[in-house]
Structures are given as C-alpha cells and as structure tokens.
Design a protein around this motif. Structure first.
Motif, PDB file in Angstrom:
ATOM      1  N   ASP A  56       0.672  -1.291   0.146  1.00 31.03           N
ATOM      2  CA  ASP A  56       0.061  -0.082   0.016  1.00 31.03           C
ATOM      3  C   ASP A  56       0.752   1.338   0.019  1.00 31.03           C
ATOM      4  O   ASP A  56       0.410   2.401  -0.330  1.00 31.03           O
ATOM      5  CB  ASP A  56      -1.061  -0.164   1.246  1.00 31.03           C
ATOM      6  CG  ASP A  56      -1.917   1.325   1.331  1.00 31.03           C
ATOM      7  OD1 ASP A  56      -2.702   1.538   0.543  1.00 31.03           O
ATOM      8  OD2 ASP A  56      -1.716   1.977   2.062  1.00 31.03           O
ATOM      9  N   TYR A  57       1.904   1.136   0.721  1.00 31.99           N
ATOM     10  CA  TYR A  57       2.738   2.352   0.556  1.00 31.99           C
ATOM     11  C   TYR A  57       3.976   2.536  -0.898  1.00 31.99           C
ATOM     12  O   TYR A  57       3.817   3.491  -1.282  1.00 31.99           O
ATOM     13  CB  TYR A  57       3.761   2.436   1.700  1.00 31.99           C
ATOM     14  CG  TYR A  57       4.644   3.498   1.932  1.00 31.99           C
ATOM     15  CD1 TYR A  57       4.130   4.723   2.221  1.00 31.99           C
ATOM     16  CD2 TYR A  57       5.932   3.646   1.415  1.00 31.99           C
ATOM     17  CE1 TYR A  57       4.748   5.976   2.508  1.00 31.99           C
ATOM     18  CE2 TYR A  57       6.826   4.610   1.643  1.00 31.99           C
ATOM     19  CZ  TYR A  57       6.167   5.932   2.391  1.00 31.99           C
ATOM     20  OH  TYR A  57       6.742   6.978   2.306  1.00 31.99           O
ATOM     21  N   CYS A 104       4.994  -4.469   2.081  1.00 32.68           N
ATOM     22  CA  CYS A 104       6.318  -5.316   1.795  1.00 32.68           C
ATOM     23  C   CYS A 104       7.080  -5.383   2.865  1.00 32.68           C
ATOM     24  O   CYS A 104       7.755  -6.308   2.910  1.00 32.68           O
ATOM     25  CB  CYS A 104       6.821  -4.821   0.501  1.00 32.68           C
ATOM     26  SG  CYS A 104       7.881  -3.293   0.612  1.00 32.68           S
ATOM     27  N   SER A 105       6.952  -4.416   3.836  1.00 33.22           N
ATOM     28  CA  SER A 105       7.988  -4.538   5.141  1.00 33.22           C
ATOM     29  C   SER A 105       7.456  -3.789   5.980  1.00 33.22           C
ATOM     30  O   SER A 105       6.684  -2.953   6.110  1.00 33.22           O
ATOM     31  CB  SER A 105       9.534  -4.126   4.550  1.00 33.22           C
ATOM     32  OG  SER A 105       9.386  -2.612   4.077  1.00 33.22           O
ATOM     33  N   GLU A 106       8.102  -3.960   7.417  1.00 30.02           N
ATOM     34  CA  GLU A 106       7.888  -2.912   8.360  1.00 30.02           C
ATOM     35  C   GLU A 106       7.973  -1.578   8.195  1.00 30.02           C
ATOM     36  O   GLU A 106       7.498  -0.636   8.679  1.00 30.02           O
ATOM     37  CB  GLU A 106       8.639  -3.785   9.641  1.00 30.02           C
ATOM     38  CG  GLU A 106       8.330  -2.768  10.945  1.00 30.02           C
ATOM     39  CD  GLU A 106       6.674  -2.887  11.272  1.00 30.02           C
ATOM     40  OE1 GLU A 106       6.281  -1.648  11.780  1.00 30.02           O
ATOM     41  OE2 GLU A 106       6.054  -3.925  11.324  1.00 30.02           O
ATOM     42  N   GLN A 107       9.198  -1.334   7.424  1.00 31.57           N
ATOM     43  CA  GLN A 107       9.528   0.044   7.238  1.00 31.57           C
ATOM     44  C   GLN A 107       8.389   0.667   6.126  1.00 31.57           C
ATOM     45  O   GLN A 107       7.875   1.825   6.720  1.00 31.57           O
ATOM     46  CB  GLN A 107      10.791   0.002   6.406  1.00 31.57           C
ATOM     47  CG  GLN A 107      11.345   1.534   6.049  1.00 31.57           C
ATOM     48  CD  GLN A 107      12.500   1.336   5.195  1.00 31.57           C
ATOM     49  OE1 GLN A 107      12.778   0.390   4.349  1.00 31.57           O
ATOM     50  NE2 GLN A 107      13.208   2.280   5.468  1.00 31.57           N
ATOM     51  N   CYS A 108       7.659   0.211   5.322  1.00 27.05           N
ATOM     52  CA  CYS A 108       6.709   0.541   4.611  1.00 27.05           C
ATOM     53  C   CYS A 108       5.555   0.839   5.418  1.00 27.05           C
ATOM     54  O   CYS A 108       4.795   1.875   5.447  1.00 27.05           O
ATOM     55  CB  CYS A 108       6.390  -0.237   3.334  1.00 27.05           C
ATOM     56  SG  CYS A 108       7.517   0.096   2.038  1.00 27.05           S
ATOM     57  N   ARG A 109       5.255   0.013   6.298  1.00 30.66           N
ATOM     58  CA  ARG A 109       3.906  -0.055   7.323  1.00 30.66           C
ATOM     59  C   ARG A 109       4.248   1.184   8.096  1.00 30.66           C
ATOM     60  O   ARG A 109       3.144   1.951   8.497  1.00 30.66           O
ATOM     61  CB  ARG A 109       3.712  -1.295   7.940  1.00 30.66           C
ATOM     62  CG  ARG A 109       2.626  -1.267   9.038  1.00 30.66           C
ATOM     63  CD  ARG A 109       2.275  -2.586   9.564  1.00 30.66           C
ATOM     64  NE  ARG A 109       3.295  -3.060  10.287  1.00 30.66           N
ATOM     65  CZ  ARG A 109       3.018  -4.229  11.167  1.00 30.66           C
ATOM     66  NH1 ARG A 109       1.937  -4.861  10.984  1.00 30.66           N
ATOM     67  NH2 ARG A 109       4.128  -4.645  12.002  1.00 30.66           N
ATOM     68  N   SER A 110       5.357   1.247   8.793  1.00 31.23           N
ATOM     69  CA  SER A 110       5.775   2.411   9.557  1.00 31.23           C
ATOM     70  C   SER A 110       5.404   3.952   9.007  1.00 31.23           C
ATOM     71  O   SER A 110       4.950   4.854   9.361  1.00 31.23           O
ATOM     72  CB  SER A 110       7.090   2.131  10.220  1.00 31.23           C
ATOM     73  OG  SER A 110       7.448   3.342  10.947  1.00 31.23           O
ATOM     74  N   LYS A 111       6.038   3.755   7.904  1.00 36.32           N
ATOM     75  CA  LYS A 111       6.025   5.195   7.138  1.00 36.32           C
ATOM     76  C   LYS A 111       4.534   5.345   6.632  1.00 36.32           C
ATOM     77  O   LYS A 111       4.150   6.748   6.615  1.00 36.32           O
ATOM     78  CB  LYS A 111       6.874   4.906   5.630  1.00 36.32           C
ATOM     79  CG  LYS A 111       8.170   4.872   6.042  1.00 36.32           C
ATOM     80  CD  LYS A 111       9.095   4.803   4.573  1.00 36.32           C
ATOM     81  CE  LYS A 111      10.510   5.023   4.629  1.00 36.32           C
ATOM     82  NZ  LYS A 111      11.233   4.821   3.254  1.00 36.32           N
TER      83      LYS A 111
END
Length: 395
Positions: A56-57, A104-111
């Motif tokens: 989604d990000y 795709c990753s925790e980084q994208c979810r956090s952003k």
C-alpha cells in the motif's frame, strides 16, 4: 530506497515553461540524474480489484513470480524454473493489524502510519461495500475504466496526509507545486478524463469526500476546487508499474547458461507469455501492479518529443530513477517525454493533439518545430483515430 547521491539537476522557473530542470554539470549518457520517492502514490482501483496485490505504501508487487504467473495464466500448477531469480521476500511482508492492509516490509508499514494510514485505517470494515472509502472507490470505478490513468485514492491519501501531518504548511507548499491549472483548464482536463456524462457523478464524489474529511481542506470541496484537485493528479501523476514476474524474467536473462539450457529457458518464457495472452479474460488485462504517484522533482521536468532523459523504476517499487538518454551539457534543460514510445512515432498532428487534450499545452519542441510544415494527418492510423473520436462524439 532512493540513492543518496546529490541530484545532478537543479530547478528553475522559465517564462516559456514555468518549472524546469537543468543539469548542474556535464552529464554522460546513461548517468543517473536523481532518484526520488513520491510525495504520495496509490494503486489503481481496477488493478486492485483484479487481485493485483501490492504494498500500500511503495506499490511493490507482493506475489512471488510463480504466484504472479499462475494467476495470469490461470494455471494453479505452473512452476517457474530458476526460482532463485524471484526477488519477492514473503517473510518480510506485514499487514495492518486493524484492517489487514498489506505492506512489503515493516519499514513501509511504519511510513504509511506516519503519513496517512492512522486516518484511513478502516478497521474490520475494510471489506464492507458500505464503508465510506469502499463506497468512494465503487463510485470511482463507474467513472474511470481501464486503461486507468489516475485514482481517487490519491485524493483521499492527500487529504489524510494533510489531516495527520504536524507540519501542514510545508506539506501544502509541496502540494502547491503541482497546482498550475486555471479553472477552465481544470474543467477541460476533467472532461477528457471522465467525460461530460459524469458531471453529476463527480459532484457525488465530491460530496462523499467531503463527508469523510469534513473541513480538512474547504477550498478543495468547492466545485472548482475539486475539479482542480482531480486535474492536478490527472496531469501530474506519473504512472508506476511493478511486477515480480518481470523481475524474474530480467534476472533469468542475466543468468550465465550454456547454449542448450539458455534456449530452453527462452522457449519457456516465450511460451509463458503466450499462455498469459491466451488465458480467458486476460487479453486486455493488466500484466503489472499499476498505480500513480506525485513526484516533486520529476514533476518539474518538461516534455519534448526528442527527450534527453527518461524515467524508470529499478527497484520494482515506486522509487523513480531519472536517467540521461544522451550526453547533456552543463546548464542545459532536461526533458522527458510524456508520450509512450508508440505515440512518439506518430505524426506531429497526433502527438500535439494528445498533449493538448491530456496535458493542456501545445508542444513547441525542436522536433515539432522542424515538422511544422507536415500535413495535419500523415498516416492511416491517425485518420482512423480521428474518425473513431468523431463517431464517439455522435453516439
């Protein structure tokens, strides 16, 4: 992630074209001028409904190459050779714990949570057709059919970003860089994008958005303001395409193989694309996860029918790379083409007609000037397109 090197371009306004990009120093063909992440990006609505699963990000395709190929071929038992050429890392994928939006990753979810998702999270009602965001998407799909060029989700992501940000002034200043259309130009753009028959539906969209976001941006909720917003994303949105299958093919091409295995692999790939083409219902379907994004620096690049630079997406996500197609002298303006390769080969008449209708300007590039004496229509293909548009106007 975008590379950290300093951009090889600077932005400057010109009288003729407004925002423009120029090289900082001499640039060699193939040199990367800059990379950037979008201010906002979103998957196209029909693409998402057709089960193309993307982050989604960053819009990275979340299927493995085998899953991608099986779905496109409608063959649940298909196996791809050389699975090591697939770069999808399923183990790193995560979801929103409330609404199951994929990343795709925790980084994208956090952003996403930091930028907009706290406002947009639909909780357990995400699949409910009556949920305001789902209802908004449903109306949008009745207005804008494939091939898609923009998405209503860019509108509500921008509004969510404005509602959620701690620095509203800076964000609005960034968004204002995309706003360069008059009221009449915006109306022309909406007419081209959706057609006159959808005027009432656009009003419905505006009211639905207003009901969701209230007075977050009152100026955008007027008739002219909403038209300008749609025109902004329609004319500035950069198309994005990601595909785990395409990455697998590219990595297979790079394998060092003996002649016989190489031939077998190429025959398999040719047969695979033939299967995709022949699969029922996929003749006109998407091959990629597709979406659109707004890029602050890239949006300053003007069009030429003889571009000296081009854009690409080397990481199979929304990070855009801007590369020189030829040697460019220091201080020279950098141009891209707003047209695809096929349209670039068309007549001056067709190119200018498309640019005028979709981007609201008349191209005066070196190539168009050199072809100024050519007839308005120069090929059967151009005449056919004009005839079809005339028939559409009568129906």
């Amino acid at each position: 992630m975008a590379c950290s090197q300093e951009p090889r371009v600077f932005e400057q306004k010109t009288i003729e074209r407004g925002r423009s990009l120029f090289t900082v120093g001499p640039v060699a063909a193939g040199e990367v001028l800059f990379e950037e992440e979008p201010l906002v990006s979103s998957q196209f609505s029909w693409n998402k409904v057709c089960k193309y699963i993307a982050c989604d990000y960053c819009l990275k395709n979340l299927e493995t190459a085998t899953q991608n190929a099986r779905r496109l071929c409608k063959d649940g038992k298909l196996e791809l050779p050389y699975p090591e050429c697939c770069e999808t890392v399923v183990a790193s994928q995560v979801f929103c714990e409330q609404c199951a939006t994929p990343y795709c990753s925790e980084q994208c979810r956090s952003k996403a949570f930091q930028k907009y998702h706290r406002v947009l999270c639909a909780g357990s009602g995400v699949e409910n057709a009556d949920h305001p965001l789902q209802a908004l998407e449903n109306v949008w799909r009745t207005l804008h059919y494939p091939p898609e060029t923009t998405s209503i989700s860019l509108v509500y992501k921008l509004l969510a970003m404005i509602q959620q940000t701690n620095n509203r002034g800076e964000l609005l200043s960034q968004i204002s860089l995309f706003c360069n259309r008059s009221k009449d130009e915006a109306a022309d753009c909406i007419h081209k994008l959706l057609g006159d028959q959808h005027t009432g539906s656009i009003t419905m969209l505006r009211e639905m958005v207003k009901e969701i976001f209230g007075n977050v941006m009152p100026d955008w909720m007027t008739e002219d303001g909403f038209n300008s917003l749609l025109a902004m994303i329609g004319t500035n949105g950069q198309g994005i395409g990601t595909s785990s299958l395409s990455v697998w093919v590219k990595n297979c091409d790079a394998l060092e193989l003996p002649e016989e295995p190489r031939q077998q692999l190429e025959e398999f790939i040719d047969g695979l694309y033939q299967k995709i083409e022949e699969a029922e219902g996929t003749q006109d379907a998407f091959l990629n996860c597709e979406g659109s994004g707004l890029y602050l620096r890239q949006s300053a690049a003007n069009h030429s029918c003889m571009p000296n630079a081009e854009t690409s997406f080397p990481y199979n996500n929304s990070v855009l790379r801007f590369t020189a197609k030829e040697d460019i002298a220091a201080g020279q303006e950098v141009f891209i083409s707003y047209l695809d390769d096929c349209m670039l080969e068309r007549s001056r008449h067709s190119r200018q007609k498309y640019l005028r209708e979709n981007y609201l300007f008349v191209c005066n590039c070196q190539r168009c000037q050199s072809q100024a004496d050519e007839p308005d229509v120069t090929s059967d293909e151009d005449e056919y397109d004009d005839d079809m548009e005339h028939e559409d106007s009568l129906s």
